[in-house]
Design a protein around this motif. Structure first.
Motif, PDB file in Angstrom:
ATOM      1  N   SER A 226      -3.508   0.323  -3.237  1.00  0.00           N
ATOM      2  CA  SER A 226      -2.980  -0.885  -2.612  1.00  0.00           C
ATOM      3  C   SER A 226      -3.109  -2.050  -3.570  1.00  0.00           C
ATOM      4  CB  SER A 226      -3.681  -1.189  -1.284  1.00  0.00           C
ATOM      5  OG  SER A 226      -5.065  -1.316  -1.473  1.00  0.00           O
TER       6      SER A 226
ATOM      7  N   CYS B 202      -1.893   1.693 -15.355  1.00  0.00           N
ATOM      8  CA  CYS B 202      -1.559   0.636 -14.384  1.00  0.00           C
ATOM      9  C   CYS B 202      -2.480  -0.574 -14.518  1.00  0.00           C
ATOM     10  CB  CYS B 202      -1.629   1.166 -12.953  1.00  0.00           C
ATOM     11  SG  CYS B 202      -0.292   2.313 -12.556  1.00  0.00           S
ATOM     12  N   VAL B 203      -3.725  -0.346 -14.909  1.00  0.00           N
ATOM     13  CA  VAL B 203      -4.686  -1.459 -15.035  1.00  0.00           C
ATOM     14  C   VAL B 203      -5.491  -1.245 -16.315  1.00  0.00           C
ATOM     15  CG1 VAL B 203      -6.647  -2.665 -13.992  1.00  0.00           C
ATOM     16  CG2 VAL B 203      -4.886  -1.667 -12.519  1.00  0.00           C
TER      17      VAL B 203
ATOM     18  N   ARG C 175      -3.071  -6.175  -3.718  1.00  0.00           N
ATOM     19  CA  ARG C 175      -3.099  -7.432  -2.952  1.00  0.00           C
ATOM     20  C   ARG C 175      -2.216  -8.432  -3.688  1.00  0.00           C
ATOM     21  NH1 ARG C 175      -5.787  -6.801   2.120  1.00  0.00           N
ATOM     22  NH2 ARG C 175      -7.224  -5.076   1.729  1.00  0.00           N
TER      23      ARG C 175
ATOM     24  N   THR D 106      -4.220  -7.956  -7.121  1.00  0.00           N
ATOM     25  CA  THR D 106      -5.026  -6.810  -7.576  1.00  0.00           C
ATOM     26  C   THR D 106      -4.201  -5.535  -7.485  1.00  0.00           C
ATOM     27  OG1 THR D 106      -5.852  -6.278  -5.355  1.00  0.00           O
ATOM     28  CG2 THR D 106      -7.165  -7.820  -6.667  1.00  0.00           C
ATOM     29  N   PHE D 107      -4.727  -4.495  -8.098  1.00  0.00           N
ATOM     30  CA  PHE D 107      -4.152  -3.152  -7.989  1.00  0.00           C
ATOM     31  C   PHE D 107      -5.351  -2.229  -7.838  1.00  0.00           C
ATOM     32  CE2 PHE D 107      -2.618   0.914  -9.454  1.00  0.00           C
ATOM     33  CZ  PHE D 107      -1.260   0.949  -9.146  1.00  0.00           C
ATOM     34  N   GLU D 108      -5.626  -1.776  -6.621  1.00  0.00           N
ATOM     35  CA  GLU D 108      -6.847  -1.024  -6.355  1.00  0.00           C
ATOM     36  C   GLU D 108      -6.535   0.418  -5.952  1.00  0.00           C
ATOM     37  OE1 GLU D 108      -9.791  -2.166  -6.859  1.00  0.00           O
ATOM     38  OE2 GLU D 108      -9.739  -4.331  -6.569  1.00  0.00           O
ATOM     39  N   VAL D 109      -7.402   1.316  -6.379  1.00  0.00           N
ATOM     40  CA  VAL D 109      -7.345   2.697  -5.904  1.00  0.00           C
ATOM     41  C   VAL D 109      -8.233   2.782  -4.666  1.00  0.00           C
ATOM     42  CG1 VAL D 109      -7.611   5.109  -6.516  1.00  0.00           C
ATOM     43  CG2 VAL D 109      -7.245   3.407  -8.305  1.00  0.00           C
ATOM     44  N   ASN D 110      -7.648   3.158  -3.527  1.00  0.00           N
ATOM     45  CA  ASN D 110      -8.429   3.276  -2.292  1.00  0.00           C
ATOM     46  C   ASN D 110      -8.982   4.676  -2.092  1.00  0.00           C
ATOM     47  OD1 ASN D 110      -5.696   1.401  -1.155  1.00  0.00           O
ATOM     48  ND2 ASN D 110      -7.705   0.507  -1.532  1.00  0.00           N
TER      49      ASN D 110
ATOM     50  N   LEU E  53      -3.228   6.150 -13.668  1.00  0.00           N
ATOM     51  CA  LEU E  53      -3.977   4.997 -13.153  1.00  0.00           C
ATOM     52  C   LEU E  53      -4.358   4.072 -14.310  1.00  0.00           C
ATOM     53  CD1 LEU E  53      -6.266   6.714 -10.481  1.00  0.00           C
ATOM     54  CD2 LEU E  53      -4.251   5.283 -10.072  1.00  0.00           C
TER      55      LEU E  53
ATOM     56  N   ALA F 184       0.851  -1.193   0.000  1.00  0.00           N
ATOM     57  CA  ALA F 184       0.000   0.000   0.000  1.00  0.00           C
ATOM     58  C   ALA F 184       0.880   1.233   0.000  1.00  0.00           C
ATOM     59  CB  ALA F 184      -0.919   0.012   1.218  1.00  0.00           C
TER      60      ALA F 184
END
Lengths: 451, 451
Positions: A325, A234-235, A327, A297-301, A231, A199
């Motif tokens: 973050s 990134c995904v 996972r 995963t690649f998440e925007v928090n 962003l 993260a």
């Protein structure tokens, strides 16, 4: 013998519930300074409770909230360490509770109150399991050390420091943790894998202040747009993480797991309803369980930048930030993944803005051997306690203390959870099924006998 | 004749300054209810001032803040309408002012205080121009109607409603506005083009609440990531707007403009220093002035979604929002562009989330004929007043009232501004050069004589 355990638990059920309610009445909110005295009082209460059961129990002060350590010898020299936490989340939002968070209530076979499932209720199954064994057998079948921390909900590191410091003395043969979930309300479960995490946050800085989008728009880069473009780099829209080498070390799903996942017959529609999304989303060609448990995963928090008030304010924001973050799954190394991510973020950031990356934290993924004798013993204990077959599951989340245990203590860890995601841990009206509480206590006693 | 004007302005300079200071002492902050009485008192003061000059002056109440209308006949039947606004921006951040915002001060040839340049100081150049003509010539050369609104800084529509309603009666031959800038501190300017605007916001909605990124990450779409991907699908990293047909109607730069822009020799380094950006950015192959004045933009004014607090909170946000505005240039039709943008936004939004578009507003771009006799007269008046050649410039910003005038009153509009972007309109320590104030008053008088 088994009958004596079941009978004792059943006969003492209402007292067990009264006691766990006492445990839950302490507002042991570790994140809030004003509750420091309550948190300590809670630790003292459970310490005294252990003493009343004949345990050698004490508070360990190592900075931060105290750790409760309680131990008792048993018939065999085998040493079982039981981990849990006595601290709880803040009660907010208070107005959404139907009963006061720190006045536990039983309603329709369910125990309501902060900490009911996370983690006081689940911890107490083990406390009542050792009481049951002591009262029915006169002694414990093995040595038991309880290690209950008071900083799980506030990100403290007192326990990690203590374990690292005391590892030579602790040396458990197996660790048991009940701070996770069953597969569903009827299916007990052992969690054999946890995702790790990286993260961090980054800021894209442009002009020295928010500036007029008419006066400067077209001449300078817009940090919020750059953030969006980064962003997106990134995904991909179809869920593939675009960071070079990100997937290099991902362990492929084994055949027995694929087979088991299929048998679990996960219900996508239920998940969609649970969170009210119009459609599920994730990497193409993989099942939902596979994506949740075995894929990174690649998440925007969180994202922030520019004007947030009513109507419009036509500015180019001075900066925009994203909290992110990822996972991770076996066998991704969090430090390597962090480096890959940072390198990618830096490489895609244009030189029309300034980039700042900060505040990262990492925790490695863990995967346990489901054929370990300790885990097989837990499977059998759950079968007895619940009268149902145990599911082997992985967890999409991360429990950093587990990787600390693995790294420092080198022994199998049994994650047998009695809660459910729908118990609302961390939320208002947190609750715990009394049926799971009682069956959990029985299972915990069975496990100590056979481990 | 010219000499009489110059002499009168010079001789009365210090009184002019005292008077504009009186005008500026009213905290006529139209956005703030608590200043409604101050705003009205300010309108009344300038109305009385017009009366003292022999104007027929009154307040027009049409809902919202009052409009000041003051008119006087002149030698010819030509009718000139002078627009301005007597309301000001809030004084925040108060602690950054070096002198109190509503206690105007002169220091080193500069007038400090809220409204100094935007727009009380600039309005007052015209008030003192008509006084000068009345005192030196005994009458005005043409009919003059002042229309000063009190809602320019708060987005009110009282003036637009009044103009629409009274258009048959107003019928000016030309409109003069001083609410813009000079090219630089030494170069007077006429603004012959303004960008239009389409502003709106959109929300991407996913789960019904922020959810655990471990429990759901990989299974559902992340609204903040979708938002980023959508923004990236609107503008390419090299500054090209990706909305289909967006550029269809953009008027190409004419040869005389290219030539003029080159002569203006815009200094990119100064702009970079002004806002502290490491490099300028915009459409490839076009100069900074061209990008600012003659090319449309698509800017993110604000983004928001998920966790914003300290450290990390590993959630998938329930929603993410973006405020967006596009600056338009001749001959883009704002309604068509709005439709194109909305269509594109809808087409790129995946069905894993729900899209909401709201709160749009539009204003068309305007472009005036630099060869219009009125504009040539203004060029000549500025040359006289400033002793310098006038630059013809466009403005990257939008002044919606100008397009209302164009649409309703069908007459040329002269935008001759005496301010500078560095005067800090809207910011703390707003100021106005007294030299520009005096030269502006002289130029305004010259213009009325020759128009």
């Amino acid at each position: 013998m088994t009958d004596r355990i079941e009978a004792y638990v059943d006969a003492n059920q209402s007292r067990f519930i009264e006691e766990v309610e006492q445990f839950m009445r302490f507002p042991s909110v570790s994140a809030q300074r004003q509750h420091d005295a309550d948190t300590r009082a809670c630790a003292q209460w459970i310490t005294d409770h252990f003493k009343s059961l004949g345990f050698d129990a004490r508070l360990i002060d190592i900075g931060g909230q105290p750790i409760v350590r309680a131990s008792a010898k048993g018939k065999s020299s085998k040493r079982v360490m039981i981990y849990g936490h006595y601290d709880v989340q803040p009660e907010d939002p208070v107005d959404q509770w139907q009963t006061p968070p720190f006045e536990p209530t039983v309603h329709d076979g369910t125990l309501y109150g902060r900490g009911a499932t996370d983690d006081k209720g689940q911890v107490f199954t083990h406390v009542k399991a050792v009481e049951t064994l002591l009262k029915t057998e006169g002694q414990l079948p093995c040595e038991v050390i309880f290690l209950l921390e008071g900083e799980e909900e506030s990100g403290g590191d007192a326990l990690a420091r203590y374990v690292t410091q005391a590892k030579d003395e602790l040396q458990p043969d197996v660790i048991i943790i009940s701070d996770s979930t069953m597969y569903d309300a009827n299916t007990p479960a052992i969690t054999y894998g946890l995702r790790g995490i990286v993260a961090f946050e980054f800021a894209v800085r442009g002009p020295n202040a928010d500036v007029h989008s008419g006066a400067y728009g077209g001449a300078i880069a817009n940090p919020a747009m750059v953030l969006g473009q980064m962003l997106a780099a990134c995904v991909s829209p179809d869920g593939k993480i675009l960071i070079p080498h990100f997937y290099d070390d991902v362990a492929p799903l084994e055949d027995w797991e694929s087979e088991m996942f299929r048998k679990l017959a996960f219900n996508d529609e239920n998940l969609m309803r649970e969170v009210s999304v119009p459609r599920l989303h994730g990497e193409a060609g993989r099942s939902t369980l596979e994506r949740l448990w075995t894929r990174p995963t690649f998440e925007v928090n969180g994202v922030f930048g520019g004007y947030q008030g009513e109507r419009s304010k036509t500015i180019i924001p001075a900066f925009a930030t994203a909290k992110v973050s990822a996972r991770l799954v076996p066998h991704q190394d969090p430090d390597r993944i962090r480096d890959l991510i940072f390198e990618h973020i830096r490489s895609i950031c244009p030189d029309t803005v300034r980039l700042e990356i900060s505040g990262f934290m990492t925790s490695p993924p863990v995967l346990f051997d489901v054929n370990d004798p300790a885990i097989r013993a837990a499977q059998e204990a759950l079968r007895k306690g619940f009268g149902r077959e145990t599911a082997f599951i992985r967890c999409g989340g991360s429990i950093p203390v587990v990787s600390t245990f693995v790294e420092q203590l080198h022994c199998p860890v049994i994650l047998m959870g009695f809660g459910l995601d729908s118990d609302r841990p961390h939320g208002p009206n947190e609750h715990f099924s009394l049926d799971s509480f009682i069956r959990g206590a029985k299972s915990a006693a069975h496990l100590l006998q056979t481990i």
